[in-house]
Design an enzyme around this catalytic site. Sequence first.
Site, short mmCIF file in Angstrom:
data_model
loop_
_atom_site.label_atom_id
_atom_site.label_comp_id
_atom_site.label_asym_id
_atom_site.label_seq_id
_atom_site.Cartn_x
_atom_site.Cartn_y
_atom_site.Cartn_z
N HIS A 135 22.85 -17.51 71.91
CA HIS A 135 23.49 -16.64 70.91
C HIS A 135 24.89 -16.27 71.37
O HIS A 135 25.05 -15.53 72.33
CB HIS A 135 22.63 -15.39 70.67
CG HIS A 135 23.25 -14.46 69.68
ND1 HIS A 135 23.42 -14.82 68.37
CD2 HIS A 135 23.78 -13.22 69.80
CE1 HIS A 135 24.01 -13.83 67.71
NE2 HIS A 135 24.25 -12.84 68.57
N ASP A 137 28.24 -14.41 70.49
CA ASP A 137 28.95 -13.45 69.65
C ASP A 137 30.44 -13.77 69.63
O ASP A 137 31.07 -13.76 70.69
CB ASP A 137 28.78 -12.02 70.21
CG ASP A 137 27.37 -11.50 70.03
OD1 ASP A 137 26.89 -11.48 68.89
OD2 ASP A 137 26.76 -11.10 71.05
N ASP A 249 20.45 -11.74 65.13
CA ASP A 249 21.08 -10.53 65.67
C ASP A 249 21.66 -9.52 64.68
O ASP A 249 21.99 -8.42 65.07
CB ASP A 249 22.17 -10.94 66.69
CG ASP A 249 22.47 -9.82 67.69
OD1 ASP A 249 21.57 -8.99 67.94
OD2 ASP A 249 23.60 -9.78 68.21
N ASP A 386 21.66 -14.20 74.76
CA ASP A 386 23.11 -14.18 74.60
C ASP A 386 23.80 -15.08 75.62
O ASP A 386 23.57 -14.94 76.83
CB ASP A 386 23.65 -12.76 74.76
CG ASP A 386 23.22 -11.83 73.62
OD1 ASP A 386 22.49 -12.31 72.73
OD2 ASP A 386 23.60 -10.65 73.63
N HIS A 529 28.67 -9.82 63.13
CA HIS A 529 27.86 -8.60 63.20
C HIS A 529 28.24 -7.64 64.34
O HIS A 529 27.53 -6.65 64.54
CB HIS A 529 26.37 -8.96 63.27
CG HIS A 529 26.03 -9.88 64.41
ND1 HIS A 529 25.91 -11.23 64.24
CD2 HIS A 529 25.81 -9.64 65.72
CE1 HIS A 529 25.62 -11.79 65.41
NE2 HIS A 529 25.54 -10.84 66.33
#
Length: 1105
Positions: A135, A137, A249, A386, A529
């Site tokens: 994941h 970000d 998420d 993450d 997000h």
Amino acid sequence: MKLKKQVTVCGAAIFCVAVFSLYLMLDRVQHDPTRHQSGGNFPRSQISVLQNRIEQLEQLLEENHEIISHIKDSDCQFALGGKGQSPDLQMMAVYSLLPFDNQDGGVWKQGFDITYEPNEWDMEPLQVFVVPHSHNDPGWIKTFDKYYYDQTQHILNSMVLKMQEDPRRRFIWSEISFFSKWWDNISAQKRAAVRRLVGNGQLEMVTGGWVMPDEANSHYFAMIDQLIEGHQWLEKNIGVTPRSGWAVDPFGYSSTMPYLLKRSNLTGMLIQRVHYAIKKHFAATQNLEFMWRQTWDPDASTDIFCHMMPFYSYDVPHTCGPDPKICCQFDFKRLPGGRINCPWKVPPRAITDANVAERAQLLLDQYRKKSKLYRSKVLLVPLGDDFRYDKPQEWDAQFLNYQRIFDFLNSQPNLHVQAQFGTLSDYFDALYKKVGIVPGMRPPGFPVLTGDFFSYADREDHYWTGYFTSRPFYKSLDRVLEAHLRGAEILFSLALAHARHTGTDGRYPLSDYALLSNARRNLGLFQHHDAITGTAKEAVAVDYGSRLLHSLTNLKRVIINAAHYLVLGDKNTYHHDPAAPFLGMDDMRASQDSLPEKTVVKLGTLPSRFLVVFNPLEQERLSVVPVLVDSLHTRVLSEEGQPLPCQLSAHWGSATDVVPDVYQVSVLARLPALGLRVLQLHESFGRPTLASSVRLYLHGRDLPVHQQEAIPLHVFPAAANDFCLENQHLRACFSGHSGLLQNIRRAGEEQEQRVSSEFLVYGTRTSKDKSGAYLFLPDGEAKDPPVVRVTEGPLFSEVVSYYQHVQIMVRLYNVPGVEGLSLEVTCLVDIRDHINKELALRFSTDIESDDTFFTDLNGFQIQPRRYQRKLPLQANFYPMPTMAYIQDARSRLTLHTAQALGVSSLASGQLEVVLDRRLMQDDNRGLGQGLKDNKRTCNRFRLLLERRSTANKVQDERPVSFPSLLSHLTSMHLNAEALVLPMAQEKPPPLALHSFLPLSTTLPCDFHILNLRTLQAEDDSLPSAEAALILHRKGFDCSLEAKNLGFNCTTSQGRLALGSLFQGLELGSLQPTSLTLMYPLGAAPNSTSIHLDPMEIATFRIRLV
């Protein structure tokens, strides 16, 4: 047919009379010889002339409306609903049913003990798909670029290397923002390897959006735009179309997303962050997989298969099964000697021949328990976290150890299990195969669900509702950029089509396309997000803000270049000079965290200055357009030289100080749909513009007052009595003490409706967990009188109240049509010296709304809400991207907003919005800091009170609701402000300028042109000859009165003739496609007329010639 024609001709005739009356009115006002200024009261005769003329125009509009715009009965039937089957799971009903008692579930703390019989899989073996993922970000603790350089590029480089070592390995990726940056930096050889991995099914691109967007604060324009940006990139560079959605998420889920994915031709989707009590309930009833359907869908055409993960998190300890202590032992990045370990104090062990039987058995027990929560014998086990897999050693540790376990499990027939690495679509395909259907169909025996998954709590009473408001400055900037992007896309597409049509495209700055493309990506990035949510580190928020401002400035350039071209009488004289643009910008922002400063138009030595006003709405509008000028003696003329009605006001720098030598001229102008109106500013000493008068109430404060002699100003040291402002539609009354709104009375009604407003301050809890960027934990229910300034004038009147941390302006426009039917409310908030406080604005009314209120989801649809007394205060807040309303049998009060904020109704008749929050500490969700970087923020609203004519209780209790047409139009007016572009050059324009009217017919007013997006050519930075036309037909409620909607507001039962829509251009081709243009929908039709059902969004690939 004949009668229809006659009616239309009559309507048109009345329309012309209306316009002619308007010009007569203007002329009469400007020539009135009795005009003089005396003590702040303008002559009643003068005002009454203007008032009468406006009322006449209003009446003519009304008659025109009665003749032409009968809202079709069939268009109203939709909102009444009634068709279609009831869903098995309705989320509002689920919320009412659950006790939310948070009982301790043992090893699965938020769940229950899971048991099974060892022989359950004898007849049908368990099929396990372990899905490796990372994941990433695009900004959170680090900026997007820093994450890329520190981690993401290494993850993707290792992926290419390690996946090729064993064809059984699988990996999924979702964020195209990162992937495209990496792609730009890798060799042709590596690109070929990636295409091979995708082609053979080892690597799957899931969802395929630019980011994994927030679903609470994001607007559907931006959600779709980032999805198109990602999908277009994938199609062009890798030749792949995503099939499955992956959203592990986002902090709660909107039902808008499944609709967008379904219309993009995806067949399955996965979600994770859902309230722990709902997860437990769905797990206990085996409802974690369902068909997600829109509440308004009559025929199941919006159904998409959705998988909900059952446990606390998407990390490895919470994905293999119910016991995190055991699952953590199978996260081989945590092997002893590494940088991270297992909090449960039992480390993983490398798999060897000696221990594989025991380790595999332990893991299989977890797999079996997890599978008991689902209806099929196919199991999904994500394997990641993450920014995982950033080093080759981690790839080896996970893939080699798991492969040893799989090889063992698969070699033991008595275990009745087949385990393997898989992608998300491998899992969905196996499940569909098992239940005997093709992807996209409804599997037998699975429930249908409607509703959404807000608000989210991950444990105890920790509700993630604070982020609905966190960093409201950037939430507002996001929407400003969005409005500019839509406007720039449409104007660029039209200018380019007209330039090609006239053969002058060689002169047009095609380089503007690269600016559009960059703005799409920056807006897309901000939908992430941790971006629009306000939940990133301060330095990361600054990075996002800088990107937004950079693109905003560029989009203003694109709009200016297109507007310049389109208003020129002779296109052959068009010359693009980037160093000296033809038009100036309407406003400027000094930095990424400052509010805009409006441009002051200097009349100087020129006899006149031209203005070009852009209306981004697809409906013609009658608007009051504000312009700052440096001359008191300003008149505004149409391009034909006819005077337009204006109001002169002071430009205030503070409560008691005017800005010297700057005046606001507000002009009443008709603006063509999606068009450009040319106006002239004249300095004229003979005929002064109608000035407004001002009353200033100081409430005992000894403050110096600086005024301008031309604007009548009366200063009152003490408090005022209560007072009212009114126009032909509304009367709004205010408290003399506080300056705040008290009640509203609609024209023709004897009874006023109490609509009182107040500000509240919430503190944070003194005990344990305090509020932070994500969480909202208030400490219960929440002085000095303000300086109040009242301005009254012929076109608008307003009340401004100056409190210590907020100033609120309520404005009433004296204008026929949409703008005069609601109150404009603006709050300028500055809480930089607060400590642990949240500021809210509450409206209290006599509306008997009980415990029900309504909020929008992404500006796309309305979701009814119920105040749950069994839940804490913070659980009852919901996102409000564009509107919220309360209603009873007689009235509906809607609060429209120009920026996403948190909203609730904590008691019957109340509506409350959180304006800003300042929090000094972290809330233990990984960010590691509080919310202390508050800015001066401007929050803009419209308050609309409507009469309900045919409400009935049965209909009101259905889990679906719609705004009225007036409400939709009010929202559009608020969110798509007219842009005023003054002519920049200090010399007179060389040639004729003409207003630009792009549409040859009036669009039905339930149709919205969401975008007209020029598609890229082979060279990324250049435009092709094709564009995506995205249309949305809005669903609306006819039980609210539909008068005064302005010029020609009519509906057409969803039919629209696209062939003749654009004036001066023809439709060279028209191909209906899936939402993101990945799939053509059938053969190109012979006809250019299209039909849309209510609520549907449709995309067409078109060529304008």
